[in-house]
Design a protein around this motif. Structure first.
Motif, short mmCIF file in Angstrom:
data_model
loop_
_atom_site.label_atom_id
_atom_site.label_comp_id
_atom_site.label_asym_id
_atom_site.label_seq_id
_atom_site.Cartn_x
_atom_site.Cartn_y
_atom_site.Cartn_z
N ASP A 133 0.82 -1.22 0.00
CA ASP A 133 0.00 0.00 0.00
C ASP A 133 0.85 1.27 0.00
O ASP A 133 0.32 2.37 0.15
CB ASP A 133 -0.90 0.04 1.25
N TYR A 134 2.17 1.12 -0.15
CA TYR A 134 3.01 2.26 0.19
C TYR A 134 2.75 3.50 -0.67
O TYR A 134 2.82 4.62 -0.20
CB TYR A 134 4.48 1.87 0.23
N GLU A 135 2.37 3.27 -1.91
CA GLU A 135 2.09 4.37 -2.82
C GLU A 135 0.84 5.15 -2.35
O GLU A 135 0.85 6.37 -2.21
CB GLU A 135 1.87 3.79 -4.22
N GLY B 12 5.56 0.86 -17.91
CA GLY B 12 6.11 1.35 -16.64
C GLY B 12 6.87 2.64 -16.91
O GLY B 12 7.78 2.65 -17.73
N ALA B 13 6.44 3.72 -16.28
CA ALA B 13 7.09 5.01 -16.50
C ALA B 13 7.75 5.49 -15.23
O ALA B 13 7.70 6.66 -14.87
CB ALA B 13 6.06 6.03 -17.00
N GLY B 14 8.37 4.56 -14.53
CA GLY B 14 9.06 4.92 -13.30
C GLY B 14 10.54 5.15 -13.56
O GLY B 14 10.94 5.57 -14.65
N LYS B 15 11.34 4.86 -12.56
CA LYS B 15 12.78 5.13 -12.65
C LYS B 15 13.39 4.40 -13.84
O LYS B 15 14.06 5.00 -14.69
CB LYS B 15 13.47 4.70 -11.35
N GLY B 35 1.93 3.83 -18.42
CA GLY B 35 1.91 3.55 -16.99
C GLY B 35 0.73 2.64 -16.70
O GLY B 35 0.23 1.97 -17.61
N SER B 36 0.27 2.64 -15.46
CA SER B 36 -0.83 1.74 -15.13
C SER B 36 -2.18 2.34 -15.51
O SER B 36 -3.13 1.62 -15.72
CB SER B 36 -0.82 1.40 -13.64
N GLY B 37 -2.23 3.64 -15.61
CA GLY B 37 -3.54 4.24 -15.83
C GLY B 37 -3.58 5.11 -17.07
O GLY B 37 -3.03 4.75 -18.11
N ASP B 92 11.76 -8.92 -20.15
CA ASP B 92 11.43 -8.85 -18.72
C ASP B 92 12.59 -8.20 -17.97
O ASP B 92 13.63 -8.81 -17.76
CB ASP B 92 11.15 -10.26 -18.20
N ALA B 93 12.39 -6.95 -17.57
CA ALA B 93 13.44 -6.22 -16.84
C ALA B 93 13.13 -6.17 -15.35
O ALA B 93 13.73 -5.40 -14.62
CB ALA B 93 13.56 -4.81 -17.41
N MET B 94 12.19 -7.01 -14.91
CA MET B 94 11.69 -6.86 -13.53
C MET B 94 12.42 -7.77 -12.54
O MET B 94 12.85 -8.86 -12.87
CB MET B 94 10.19 -7.22 -13.51
N ASN B 95 12.51 -7.29 -11.32
CA ASN B 95 13.07 -8.08 -10.22
C ASN B 95 12.07 -8.14 -9.08
O ASN B 95 11.30 -7.19 -8.87
CB ASN B 95 14.34 -7.41 -9.68
N TYR B 96 12.15 -9.22 -8.34
CA TYR B 96 11.35 -9.29 -7.11
C TYR B 96 12.01 -8.39 -6.07
O TYR B 96 13.15 -8.60 -5.67
CB TYR B 96 11.29 -10.73 -6.60
N1 NAP Z 1 15.22 1.02 -10.32
C1 NAP Z 1 16.18 0.30 -10.87
O1 NAP Z 1 17.35 0.66 -10.77
C2 NAP Z 1 15.85 -0.95 -11.62
C3 NAP Z 1 16.85 -1.56 -12.38
C4 NAP Z 1 16.56 -2.72 -13.07
C5 NAP Z 1 15.30 -3.29 -12.98
N2 NAP Z 1 14.33 -2.67 -12.23
C6 NAP Z 1 12.99 -3.28 -12.18
O2 NAP Z 1 12.14 -2.48 -12.97
C7 NAP Z 1 10.82 -2.48 -12.46
C8 NAP Z 1 10.39 -1.04 -12.22
O3 NAP Z 1 11.24 -0.47 -11.23
P1 NAP Z 1 11.33 1.08 -10.99
O4 NAP Z 1 12.44 1.29 -10.07
O5 NAP Z 1 11.30 1.78 -12.27
O6 NAP Z 1 9.95 1.34 -10.19
P2 NAP Z 1 9.09 2.65 -10.09
O7 NAP Z 1 9.94 3.84 -10.22
O8 NAP Z 1 8.24 2.47 -8.91
O9 NAP Z 1 8.17 2.59 -11.37
C9 NAP Z 1 7.23 1.60 -11.61
C10 NAP Z 1 6.32 2.05 -12.72
O10 NAP Z 1 5.46 0.98 -13.09
C11 NAP Z 1 4.16 1.50 -13.30
N3 NAP Z 1 3.15 0.48 -13.16
C12 NAP Z 1 2.68 -0.12 -12.06
N4 NAP Z 1 1.75 -1.01 -12.36
C13 NAP Z 1 1.59 -0.96 -13.69
C14 NAP Z 1 0.76 -1.62 -14.61
N5 NAP Z 1 -0.10 -2.54 -14.18
N6 NAP Z 1 0.87 -1.32 -15.90
C15 NAP Z 1 1.74 -0.40 -16.33
N7 NAP Z 1 2.56 0.27 -15.50
C16 NAP Z 1 2.48 -0.01 -14.21
C17 NAP Z 1 4.04 2.58 -12.27
O11 NAP Z 1 3.05 3.49 -12.66
P3 NAP Z 1 1.83 3.92 -11.74
O12 NAP Z 1 2.32 5.03 -10.90
O13 NAP Z 1 0.82 4.34 -12.74
O14 NAP Z 1 1.42 2.71 -10.94
C18 NAP Z 1 5.42 3.21 -12.31
O15 NAP Z 1 5.52 4.18 -13.31
C19 NAP Z 1 10.87 -3.30 -11.19
O16 NAP Z 1 10.44 -4.60 -11.47
C20 NAP Z 1 12.34 -3.30 -10.83
O17 NAP Z 1 12.72 -4.45 -10.12
C21 NAP Z 1 14.59 -1.51 -11.56
#
Ligand code: NAP
Lengths: 355, 222
Positions: A133-135, B12-15, B35-37, B92-96
């Protein structure tokens, strides 16, 4: 020059546990008292702000920054007293306000809050919140916090806390406003959120090139324009350590940085830190480690590139000797800060830039 | 060599998603981000941070390219309707990441890679694991042209040689040396808790981090 006059220099601590003169790890209580001594020294030497982070783990002594800050308040005169950060997701905005308003009273208006999601999650199970729920928690609580900070009756409804209808929250501050920023990492959504509520931005840059945050600052400003909010205050927070020479600084910082990193990394699945990567961060990126001149040059470069008006140096990572930490603060205040001001003034003079 | 498709969709439009969009734009790709929405939620971020990329809904974005990078929290992979990715090459660039995903027994099974879970859910797509082990700030800071000294490497794990090749080309275009490590199941050696996780090193060094990868996983793919 205005840039250098209004610029704020801070020190940030998480209350890491230092070792004493005999090389013995201090107790949590001792570590807290050490931070108080450091803040007193920083105040005496003219550092603008001390920020204390909230953690709930054995390697950091501070879980209640505002309580430590209250202790510091009664023994200091000018230094601003900030959290860095207050983990808002697992706290109650009303209680956060009450505690910081109390701190503000004790310190004659020196309390500051930096809100954040925090880089650790121990507080979630501790206080009964779900990580997933952190978001939502952060989003709702920032919204409520923004209202509470206005110091007017609060009416609010949400899903993460019971509703308030015209609630007055006390004590009121003398200035009518506690200075409150939002700390963000690299998440664009968090930057936009800070702009939406008109909170000053604190960028936590703990690795990689600081320049990569230039577009994020642009995002903050453009979002501020859309929302019609003030986005003029932007700070950066990065880790560092200062000793008399580069060699000595690295020699003290490296093993401590490694202990710190490896301890945190092991819970996240990072392999132990390698020396090459530490050296690379020091040489190119976001570890401000070295002699006063080295650190000042590096800070000035970042400040100029980003155009920020506050720099907080996070100090004391790992089980460092308490003495080395005190010496670092002395060097920061008496050598680094004046030198950075000089470097900023020089470049202002050259470009004729006024901010 | 497979002809490189110069469109790229990032979910995914995060980091991570934003950095990948920045790198792909620099490499001349047409980039679609969702993104998700509603795209409105990410439009400003995309416009300012990755100017030129298109912010779209998930349904729209996934239609625009044959290669889809998943850069959302792993815990949410099932929120992407699998039909939207039917027939696509999925990176798949995702990690748990338990701090975000929460405690999830299904994502923590040491016997399978999380990419295999992703593949079994998206059973009408071809999944390749890549771009997951390097921190997003390093991805942005450490790109280098082909042949540059100390060019950093990105590992690829996938079951199909042609798909691996397409992903290798993408990685090369983004500014890294691709390193094939084996089948999708070998992706487990790139996950948190393994030496290659977080790696920001050249190809030889990355290969040396995979010394404990059993030969059966590394076996040549067809
Ligand atoms: N950060 C790193 O350095 C890094 C490096 C390699 C791999 N990764 C992996 O990459 C993934 C994302 O990490 P992050 O650090 O970028 O996280 P983040 O900054 O929290 O971004 C996650 C993004 O995913 C979106 N999202 C969530 N649910 C979604 C859905 N159902 N459909 C489409 N978009 C959705 C979120 O948008 P909303 O706000 O709309 O929910 C948000 O923009 C993770 O699996 C992580 O393990 C991260």
């Amino acid at each position: 020059m205005e840039t250098t006059q209004t610029f704020k220099f801070g020190l940030d601590s998480f209350g890491d546990i230092p070792v004493d003169d005999d090389g013995k790890l201090m107790s949590h209580a001792g570590a807290i008292r050490q931070v108080v001594e450091e803040a007193i020294l920083a105040d005496k030497l003219g550092v603008d702000v001390i920020a204390l982070g909230e953690h709930h783990r054995h390697d950091f002594s501070i879980s209640s920054p505002e309580t430590v800050l209250a202790g510091i308040a009664t023994r200091t005169k000018n230094i601003k007293l900030a959290s860095g950060v207050t983990v808002l997701s697992s706290d109650d905005p009303v209680r956060v306000f009450e505690r910081f308003a109390t701190l503000d009273a004790l310190s004659n208006g020196r309390a500051q809050i930096i809100l954040g999601r925090g880089s650790f999650t121990e507080s979630f199970p501790l206080f009964g919140y779900e990580l997933r729920d952190y978001e939502l928690l952060f989003e709702e609580k920032v919204e409520l916090m923004a209202q509470v900070l206005k110091e007017k009756p609060v009416t609010w409804t949400g899903t993460t806390r019971h509703a308030l209808a015209g609630a007055e929250i006390y004590p009121k501050t003398e200035s009518g406003r506690i200075h409150t920023s939002i700390g963000v990492g690299g998440s664009p959504q968090s930057v936009i959120r800070a702009a939406k509520y008109g909170f000053p931005l604190m960028l936590a840059v703990i690795g990689g090139s600081p320049e990569r945050f230039i577009p994020y600052i642009e995002l903050y400003k453009q979002a501020g324009e859309q929302f019609g909010t003030d986005t003029s205050e932007i700070g950066i927070h990065s880790p560092g350590f200062i000793a008399d020479t580069d060699e000595e600084a690295v020699e003290i910082a490296w093993p401590n940085h490694k202990i710190n990193f490896d301890r945190i990394g092991s819970t996240r699945g990072w392999p132990p830190m390698k020396r090459e990567h530490f050296d690379e961060e020091v040489a190119k990126y976001s570890l401000y480690i070295g002699s006063p001149e080295t650190v000042a040059q590096k800070m000035a470069k970042t400040i100029k590139a980003l155009g920020v008006n506050r720099f907080d140096l996070v100090y004391g990572g790992g089980p460092m000797p308490a003495k080395a930490r005190l010496h670092m603060i002395e060097l920061y205040a008496t050598k680094v800060i004046p030198r950075v001001k000089e470097l900023l003034a020089e470049s202002d003079g050259i470009s004729g830039k006024t901010k | 060599m497979a002809k490189q498709n110069k469109n790229l969709t990032i979910v995914g439009a995060g980091k991570l998603g934003i950095v990948l969009a920045q790198l792909a734009l620099k490499a001349g790709y047409t980039v679609y981000v969702s993104g998700s929405g509603s795209p409105d939620k990410i439009r400003l971020s995309v416009e300012v941070l990755a100017p030129g990329a298109h912010a779209l809904t998930l349904a729209d974005a996934t239609k625009r390219s044959d290669i889809i990078v998943l850069a959302l929290p792993l815990g949410k992979y099932q929120s992407v309707p699998k039909d939207m990715l039917a027939g696509k090459l999925v990176v798949d660039a995702m990690n748990y990441w338990w701090e975000v995903d929460g405690d999830r027994d299904d994502l923590r099974n040491p016997e399978t890679s999380t990419s295999e879970l992703v593949q079994s859910y998206f059973d009408t797509s071809r999944v390749v694991k890549a771009l997951s082990h390097m921190g997003y700030h390093h991805l942005l800071d450490e790109t280098r042209p082909v042949g540059a000294p100390n060019r950093k490497a990105i590992a690829i794990a996938g079951d199909n040689a042609a798909d691996n090749q397409v992903v290798a080309q993408l990685i090369n275009d983004l500014g890294f040396d691709p390193l094939h490590i084996g089948q999708l199941s070998a992706g487990r050696w790139l996950e948190p808790g393994h030496e290659a996780f977080g790696a920001n090193v050249d190809s030889d060094t990355l290969a040396s981090y995979l010394h404990d990868l059993p030969p059966s996983y590394a076996a040549a793919v067809t």
